[in-house]
Design an enzyme around this catalytic site. Sequence first.
Site, PDB file in Angstrom:
ATOM      1  N   THR A   1       0.828  -1.213   0.000  1.00  0.00           N
ATOM      2  CA  THR A   1       0.000   0.000   0.000  1.00  0.00           C
ATOM      3  C   THR A   1       0.861   1.260   0.000  1.00  0.00           C
ATOM      4  O   THR A   1       0.440   2.290  -0.523  1.00  0.00           O
ATOM      5  CB  THR A   1      -0.970  -0.008   1.196  1.00  0.00           C
ATOM      6  OG1 THR A   1      -0.280  -0.449   2.371  1.00  0.00           O
ATOM      7  CG2 THR A   1      -2.120  -0.961   0.933  1.00  0.00           C
TER       8      THR A   1
ATOM      9  N   TYR B   1     -12.646  -3.449   3.839  1.00  0.00           N
ATOM     10  CA  TYR B   1     -13.997  -3.007   3.506  1.00  0.00           C
ATOM     11  C   TYR B   1     -15.054  -4.082   3.699  1.00  0.00           C
ATOM     12  O   TYR B   1     -16.089  -3.849   4.320  1.00  0.00           O
ATOM     13  CB  TYR B   1     -14.091  -2.447   2.066  1.00  0.00           C
ATOM     14  CG  TYR B   1     -15.476  -1.890   1.774  1.00  0.00           C
ATOM     15  CD1 TYR B   1     -15.830  -0.635   2.259  1.00  0.00           C
ATOM     16  CD2 TYR B   1     -16.429  -2.626   1.098  1.00  0.00           C
ATOM     17  CE1 TYR B   1     -17.108  -0.133   2.049  1.00  0.00           C
ATOM     18  CE2 TYR B   1     -17.712  -2.145   0.886  1.00  0.00           C
ATOM     19  CZ  TYR B   1     -18.039  -0.894   1.365  1.00  0.00           C
ATOM     20  OH  TYR B   1     -19.314  -0.407   1.171  1.00  0.00           O
TER      21      TYR B   1
ATOM     22  N   TYR C   1      -0.474  -9.387   6.628  1.00  0.00           N
ATOM     23  CA  TYR C   1      -0.401  -7.971   6.990  1.00  0.00           C
ATOM     24  C   TYR C   1      -1.673  -7.616   7.733  1.00  0.00           C
ATOM     25  O   TYR C   1      -2.758  -7.588   7.155  1.00  0.00           O
ATOM     26  CB  TYR C   1      -0.243  -7.141   5.710  1.00  0.00           C
ATOM     27  CG  TYR C   1      -0.124  -5.640   5.886  1.00  0.00           C
ATOM     28  CD1 TYR C   1       0.080  -5.035   7.124  1.00  0.00           C
ATOM     29  CD2 TYR C   1      -0.205  -4.806   4.771  1.00  0.00           C
ATOM     30  CE1 TYR C   1       0.196  -3.668   7.253  1.00  0.00           C
ATOM     31  CE2 TYR C   1      -0.091  -3.429   4.882  1.00  0.00           C
ATOM     32  CZ  TYR C   1       0.107  -2.871   6.122  1.00  0.00           C
ATOM     33  OH  TYR C   1       0.224  -1.503   6.237  1.00  0.00           O
TER      34      TYR C   1
ATOM     35  N   ARG D   1      -6.763   0.450   9.030  1.00  0.00           N
ATOM     36  CA  ARG D   1      -7.032   0.702   7.616  1.00  0.00           C
ATOM     37  C   ARG D   1      -8.057  -0.283   7.048  1.00  0.00           C
ATOM     38  O   ARG D   1      -8.810   0.062   6.141  1.00  0.00           O
ATOM     39  CB  ARG D   1      -5.730   0.592   6.806  1.00  0.00           C
ATOM     40  CG  ARG D   1      -4.731   1.717   7.042  1.00  0.00           C
ATOM     41  CD  ARG D   1      -5.141   2.994   6.336  1.00  0.00           C
ATOM     42  NE  ARG D   1      -4.127   4.029   6.465  1.00  0.00           N
ATOM     43  CZ  ARG D   1      -3.322   4.402   5.476  1.00  0.00           C
ATOM     44  NH1 ARG D   1      -3.402   3.819   4.298  1.00  0.00           N
ATOM     45  NH2 ARG D   1      -2.430   5.357   5.672  1.00  0.00           N
TER      46      ARG D   1
ATOM     47  N   LYS E   1       3.256  -8.930   9.315  1.00  0.00           N
ATOM     48  CA  LYS E   1       3.501  -7.501   9.455  1.00  0.00           C
ATOM     49  C   LYS E   1       2.456  -6.962  10.420  1.00  0.00           C
ATOM     50  O   LYS E   1       1.266  -6.929  10.110  1.00  0.00           O
ATOM     51  CB  LYS E   1       3.406  -6.791   8.097  1.00  0.00           C
ATOM     52  CG  LYS E   1       3.629  -5.278   8.192  1.00  0.00           C
ATOM     53  CD  LYS E   1       3.501  -4.610   6.829  1.00  0.00           C
ATOM     54  CE  LYS E   1       3.682  -3.096   6.947  1.00  0.00           C
ATOM     55  NZ  LYS E   1       3.541  -2.412   5.637  1.00  0.00           N
TER      56      LYS E   1
ATOM     57  N   ILE F   1       8.918  -3.728   8.535  1.00  0.00           N
ATOM     58  CA  ILE F   1       8.608  -3.412   7.136  1.00  0.00           C
ATOM     59  C   ILE F   1       8.372  -1.912   7.118  1.00  0.00           C
ATOM     60  O   ILE F   1       7.367  -1.428   7.617  1.00  0.00           O
ATOM     61  CB  ILE F   1       7.407  -4.213   6.615  1.00  0.00           C
ATOM     62  CG1 ILE F   1       7.729  -5.715   6.676  1.00  0.00           C
ATOM     63  CG2 ILE F   1       7.069  -3.794   5.188  1.00  0.00           C
ATOM     64  CD1 ILE F   1       6.620  -6.617   6.171  1.00  0.00           C
TER      65      ILE F   1
END
Length: 297
Positions: free
Chosen positions: A49, A112, A138, A143, A167, A209
Amino acid sequence: MTDPGLSGVFTAPVTPFTEDGSAVDFAAYEALVEAQLAAGVSALVPCGTTGESPTLTDSEQVELVQRTAALAKGRALVYAGTGSNNTKKTIEASRAALEAGADGVMIVMPYYSKPSQEGLIRHVDLVAKAVSAPVILYNIPGRCGVDLSVDSLLRVLDANPNVVGLKDASGNVLYCQDIVRRAGDRISVLSGDDVLTLPLMSVGARGVISVTANVYPKQVGDVVRAAAAGRWQDARREHLRQVPVHRAFFIEPNPAPVKAALAAQGRMHATVRPPLVEASAQCRAEVAQVMRAFEAS
């Protein structure tokens, strides 16, 4: 036992664009990757991202992975960002990235759609079983709107030995601590927030990361190497010195501030693709001020 190479600094490179954003600036990208390799990073994570993966075309993603793999071969690992909230598309993107030369893939939790824990487990299970390469998960609930629980992660590990890394961008040191306590060496945890790298390493994370490493790969590496060697005072001193930089690079939505920093160094255009917008004048000024102070310290 997890992949022993899954430690250190993994840079999540930005994707430079031409000034109008219509194409990837591959010359600037390759120069960025070379700078990371020269600084001795352990791995690169293209098309994450931070690399604005939602706005990249399939062909752009494949070419970015190909170029990264060609440059990094024998020098660093490449874990391509291939995740989305479409399981079938994630599998296809993962296979394409591996064919392009990636050593493994990183998949973000499906955003989402807000699947249940069973849905998250099913998503990861289908992707992991569709590829034979190492997979990094991740988890970034702020987010994505979903949070992979530790119990769910343990179930994933039981069923998928190629899931070797996580991550952790949960923002919660307790989450990392519980994973390390309960999973042990079955998985390598990597910080997903530069500002939390040292706190997470203190409870067992093996590196980061990083966004900040786009600009300061050696300095980010100094913290990770010191912590890994047990030189905690050195690690703390350098980490605290970097905290204002980490914060400045997130004044506005990532990666606009870090691209502004790289543009100020003459390394690429500050262009981001919609729906993101370039860093504001105030953001650029704050980033520049913090960088001057950091480089003078």
